[in-house]
Design a protein around this motif. Structure first.
Motif, PDB file in Angstrom:
ATOM      1  N   VAL A  99     -17.999  -2.775 -29.915  1.00  0.00           N
ATOM      2  CA  VAL A  99     -18.046  -2.125 -31.233  1.00  0.00           C
ATOM      3  C   VAL A  99     -19.214  -1.148 -31.286  1.00  0.00           C
ATOM      4  CG1 VAL A  99     -18.495  -2.552 -33.687  1.00  0.00           C
ATOM      5  CG2 VAL A  99     -16.844  -3.959 -32.459  1.00  0.00           C
ATOM      6  N   ALA A 100     -20.346  -1.551 -30.733  1.00  0.00           N
ATOM      7  CA  ALA A 100     -21.509  -0.657 -30.720  1.00  0.00           C
ATOM      8  C   ALA A 100     -21.204   0.617 -29.935  1.00  0.00           C
ATOM      9  CB  ALA A 100     -22.721  -1.371 -30.124  1.00  0.00           C
ATOM     10  N   GLN A 101     -20.488   0.482 -28.831  1.00  0.00           N
ATOM     11  CA  GLN A 101     -20.142   1.656 -28.026  1.00  0.00           C
ATOM     12  C   GLN A 101     -19.102   2.526 -28.731  1.00  0.00           C
ATOM     13  OE1 GLN A 101     -21.660   2.500 -25.077  1.00  0.00           O
ATOM     14  NE2 GLN A 101     -22.992   0.800 -25.617  1.00  0.00           N
ATOM     15  N   ALA A 102     -18.096   1.889 -29.317  1.00  0.00           N
ATOM     16  CA  ALA A 102     -17.002   2.653 -29.931  1.00  0.00           C
ATOM     17  C   ALA A 102     -17.436   3.349 -31.214  1.00  0.00           C
ATOM     18  CB  ALA A 102     -15.826   1.721 -30.217  1.00  0.00           C
ATOM     19  N   MET A 103     -18.274   2.683 -32.020  1.00  0.00           N
ATOM     20  CA  MET A 103     -18.678   3.244 -33.313  1.00  0.00           C
ATOM     21  C   MET A 103     -19.987   4.023 -33.221  1.00  0.00           C
ATOM     22  SD  MET A 103     -17.758   0.004 -35.762  1.00  0.00           S
ATOM     23  CE  MET A 103     -18.631   0.719 -37.130  1.00  0.00           C
ATOM     24  N   ASP A 104     -20.642   3.967 -32.086  1.00  0.00           N
ATOM     25  CA  ASP A 104     -21.944   4.607 -31.893  1.00  0.00           C
ATOM     26  C   ASP A 104     -22.942   4.140 -32.955  1.00  0.00           C
ATOM     27  OD1 ASP A 104     -23.699   6.161 -30.461  1.00  0.00           O
ATOM     28  OD2 ASP A 104     -23.305   7.959 -31.660  1.00  0.00           O
ATOM     29  N   ARG A 105     -22.975   2.822 -33.150  1.00  0.00           N
ATOM     30  CA  ARG A 105     -23.876   2.181 -34.108  1.00  0.00           C
ATOM     31  C   ARG A 105     -24.764   1.183 -33.370  1.00  0.00           C
ATOM     32  NH1 ARG A 105     -22.687   5.601 -37.722  1.00  0.00           N
ATOM     33  NH2 ARG A 105     -20.922   5.299 -39.069  1.00  0.00           N
ATOM     34  N   THR A 106     -25.891   0.848 -33.994  1.00  0.00           N
ATOM     35  CA  THR A 106     -26.798  -0.113 -33.359  1.00  0.00           C
ATOM     36  C   THR A 106     -26.710  -1.506 -33.954  1.00  0.00           C
ATOM     37  OG1 THR A 106     -28.563   0.563 -34.851  1.00  0.00           O
ATOM     38  CG2 THR A 106     -28.464   1.645 -32.690  1.00  0.00           C
ATOM     39  N   TRP A 107     -26.170  -1.673 -35.165  1.00  0.00           N
ATOM     40  CA  TRP A 107     -26.150  -2.995 -35.778  1.00  0.00           C
ATOM     41  C   TRP A 107     -25.381  -4.029 -34.963  1.00  0.00           C
ATOM     42  CZ3 TRP A 107     -21.624  -5.272 -37.106  1.00  0.00           C
ATOM     43  CH2 TRP A 107     -20.519  -4.462 -37.339  1.00  0.00           C
ATOM     44  N   PRO A 108     -24.274  -3.668 -34.281  1.00  0.00           N
ATOM     45  CA  PRO A 108     -23.607  -4.706 -33.480  1.00  0.00           C
ATOM     46  C   PRO A 108     -24.489  -5.244 -32.349  1.00  0.00           C
ATOM     47  CG  PRO A 108     -22.118  -2.874 -33.851  1.00  0.00           C
ATOM     48  CD  PRO A 108     -23.474  -2.437 -34.305  1.00  0.00           C
ATOM     49  N   LEU A 109     -25.444  -4.453 -31.902  1.00  0.00           N
ATOM     50  CA  LEU A 109     -26.343  -4.935 -30.856  1.00  0.00           C
ATOM     51  C   LEU A 109     -27.250  -6.037 -31.387  1.00  0.00           C
ATOM     52  CD1 LEU A 109     -27.252  -1.559 -29.134  1.00  0.00           C
ATOM     53  CD2 LEU A 109     -25.546  -3.252 -28.438  1.00  0.00           C
ATOM     54  N   PHE A 110     -27.613  -5.968 -32.663  1.00  0.00           N
ATOM     55  CA  PHE A 110     -28.400  -7.043 -33.274  1.00  0.00           C
ATOM     56  C   PHE A 110     -27.577  -8.325 -33.394  1.00  0.00           C
ATOM     57  CE2 PHE A 110     -30.674  -3.240 -34.782  1.00  0.00           C
ATOM     58  CZ  PHE A 110     -31.924  -3.544 -34.247  1.00  0.00           C
ATOM     59  N   VAL A 111     -26.276  -8.169 -33.638  1.00  0.00           N
ATOM     60  CA  VAL A 111     -25.376  -9.333 -33.637  1.00  0.00           C
ATOM     61  C   VAL A 111     -25.374  -9.952 -32.242  1.00  0.00           C
ATOM     62  CG1 VAL A 111     -22.968 -10.066 -33.879  1.00  0.00           C
ATOM     63  CG2 VAL A 111     -23.952  -8.446 -35.524  1.00  0.00           C
ATOM     64  N   MET A 112     -25.297  -9.110 -31.248  1.00  0.00           N
ATOM     65  CA  MET A 112     -25.299  -9.584 -29.866  1.00  0.00           C
ATOM     66  C   MET A 112     -26.598 -10.319 -29.541  1.00  0.00           C
ATOM     67  SD  MET A 112     -24.299  -7.352 -26.563  1.00  0.00           S
ATOM     68  CE  MET A 112     -25.717  -7.086 -25.562  1.00  0.00           C
ATOM     69  N   ILE A 113     -27.707  -9.797 -29.978  1.00  0.00           N
ATOM     70  CA  ILE A 113     -29.004 -10.447 -29.744  1.00  0.00           C
ATOM     71  C   ILE A 113     -29.057 -11.794 -30.477  1.00  0.00           C
ATOM     72  CG2 ILE A 113     -31.476 -10.264 -30.212  1.00  0.00           C
ATOM     73  CD1 ILE A 113     -31.172  -7.228 -29.648  1.00  0.00           C
ATOM     74  N   GLY A 114     -28.492 -11.845 -31.673  1.00  0.00           N
ATOM     75  CA  GLY A 114     -28.451 -13.099 -32.425  1.00  0.00           C
ATOM     76  C   GLY A 114     -27.598 -14.164 -31.744  1.00  0.00           C
ATOM     77  N   LEU A 115     -26.577 -13.742 -31.039  1.00  0.00           N
ATOM     78  CA  LEU A 115     -25.700 -14.686 -30.334  1.00  0.00           C
ATOM     79  C   LEU A 115     -26.286 -15.122 -28.990  1.00  0.00           C
ATOM     80  CD1 LEU A 115     -22.286 -12.920 -30.989  1.00  0.00           C
ATOM     81  CD2 LEU A 115     -23.106 -15.039 -32.035  1.00  0.00           C
ATOM     82  N   LEU A 116     -27.317 -14.443 -28.542  1.00  0.00           N
ATOM     83  CA  LEU A 116     -27.867 -14.725 -27.210  1.00  0.00           C
ATOM     84  C   LEU A 116     -28.462 -16.127 -27.097  1.00  0.00           C
ATOM     85  CD1 LEU A 116     -28.301 -13.486 -24.434  1.00  0.00           C
ATOM     86  CD2 LEU A 116     -30.489 -12.620 -25.247  1.00  0.00           C
ATOM     87  N   LEU A 117     -29.189 -16.595 -28.088  1.00  0.00           N
ATOM     88  CA  LEU A 117     -29.793 -17.927 -28.021  1.00  0.00           C
ATOM     89  C   LEU A 117     -28.734 -19.039 -27.950  1.00  0.00           C
ATOM     90  CD1 LEU A 117     -32.287 -19.730 -27.948  1.00  0.00           C
ATOM     91  CD2 LEU A 117     -32.252 -19.709 -30.449  1.00  0.00           C
ATOM     92  N   PRO A 118     -27.717 -19.059 -28.850  1.00  0.00           N
ATOM     93  CA  PRO A 118     -26.702 -20.105 -28.695  1.00  0.00           C
ATOM     94  C   PRO A 118     -25.944 -19.996 -27.378  1.00  0.00           C
ATOM     95  CG  PRO A 118     -26.342 -18.858 -30.727  1.00  0.00           C
ATOM     96  CD  PRO A 118     -27.533 -18.278 -30.059  1.00  0.00           C
ATOM     97  N   TRP A 119     -25.742 -18.766 -26.895  1.00  0.00           N
ATOM     98  CA  TRP A 119     -25.063 -18.581 -25.616  1.00  0.00           C
ATOM     99  C   TRP A 119     -25.896 -19.183 -24.481  1.00  0.00           C
ATOM    100  CZ3 TRP A 119     -26.051 -16.078 -21.016  1.00  0.00           C
ATOM    101  CH2 TRP A 119     -24.954 -15.866 -20.176  1.00  0.00           C
ATOM    102  N   CYS A 120     -27.205 -18.954 -24.511  1.00  0.00           N
ATOM    103  CA  CYS A 120     -28.083 -19.519 -23.478  1.00  0.00           C
ATOM    104  C   CYS A 120     -28.104 -21.044 -23.550  1.00  0.00           C
ATOM    105  CB  CYS A 120     -29.495 -18.957 -23.614  1.00  0.00           C
ATOM    106  SG  CYS A 120     -29.651 -17.236 -23.107  1.00  0.00           S
ATOM    107  N   LEU A 121     -28.110 -21.591 -24.756  1.00  0.00           N
ATOM    108  CA  LEU A 121     -28.073 -23.050 -24.896  1.00  0.00           C
ATOM    109  C   LEU A 121     -26.777 -23.625 -24.334  1.00  0.00           C
ATOM    110  CD1 LEU A 121     -29.623 -23.482 -28.442  1.00  0.00           C
ATOM    111  CD2 LEU A 121     -30.648 -24.123 -26.252  1.00  0.00           C
TER     112      LEU A 121
END
Length: 176
Positions: free
Chosen positions: A59-81
């Motif tokens: 979504v970040a690539q298609a819409m050329d927006r940065t907010w989806p990257l913050f969603v991705m960063i937020g999902l990183l901790l549960p993904w690592c766990l």
């Protein structure tokens, strides 16, 4: 037998090997992967988190927006766990070096990698077919989709062995 024909001695475990083995065999998170149902739940959560992270990047690539990257960063901790729980469930089967595994574990790792290779191959063939059809129809700019698909294919290639190992891990024997 000549000197050239003698097998090389097995490398002794290094400090890194022993530290990783101890890390992968810790018991703190054992309750999260104690049963097959819990392991399936963790694998499912890991698949969903991976899909959400890949989707947010797309979504970040298609819409050329940065907010989806913050969603991705937020999902990183549960993904690592979830990744850590799966590594604990498999006792580091895919993460440890071969010298830290016994023959049964090496055979199991090879079998899981072979099955994962077959699954990944089928997914890549399906993806290639879709891109050939899209290119033949000429309705889409395939180059943008292809770069995203290559990143997703890399993630799938990397994670399918972990998911399979998590699904195939056996329950711990009950302690007396």
């Amino acid at each position: 037998m000549t000197a050239r024909e003698t097998p090389a001695p097995a490398a002794a475990p290094t400090t890194y090997d022993r530290r990783m083995h101890a890390l992968m065999n810790r018991g703190e998170a054992r309750t999260f992967h104690a049963t097959a149902a819990r392991r399936r739940l963790v694998v499912g959560a890991h698949v969903v988190l991976t899909a959400l992270m890949a989707g947010s990047w797309g979504v970040a690539q298609a819409m050329d927006r940065t907010w989806p990257l913050f969603v991705m960063i937020g999902l990183l901790l549960p993904w690592c766990l979830a990744t850590g729980i799966l590594n604990g469930a498999t006792r580091g089967l895919l993460e440890l070096r071969g010298r830290m595994l016994d023959e049964r574990q090496r055979a199991e790792r090879d079998l899981i990698r072979a099955r994962a290779h077959g699954i990944t191959l089928r997914l890549l063939l399906g993806g290639a077919f879709v891109f050939i059809v899209l290119h033949a129809l000429g309705d889409r700019d395939v180059t943008v989709s292809l770069s995203y698909a290559l990143v997703v294919a890399l993630a799938v290639h990397w994670l399918v062995p972990l998911w399979l190992a998590g699904l195939q891990a056996r329950d711990e024997p009950a302690e007396d």
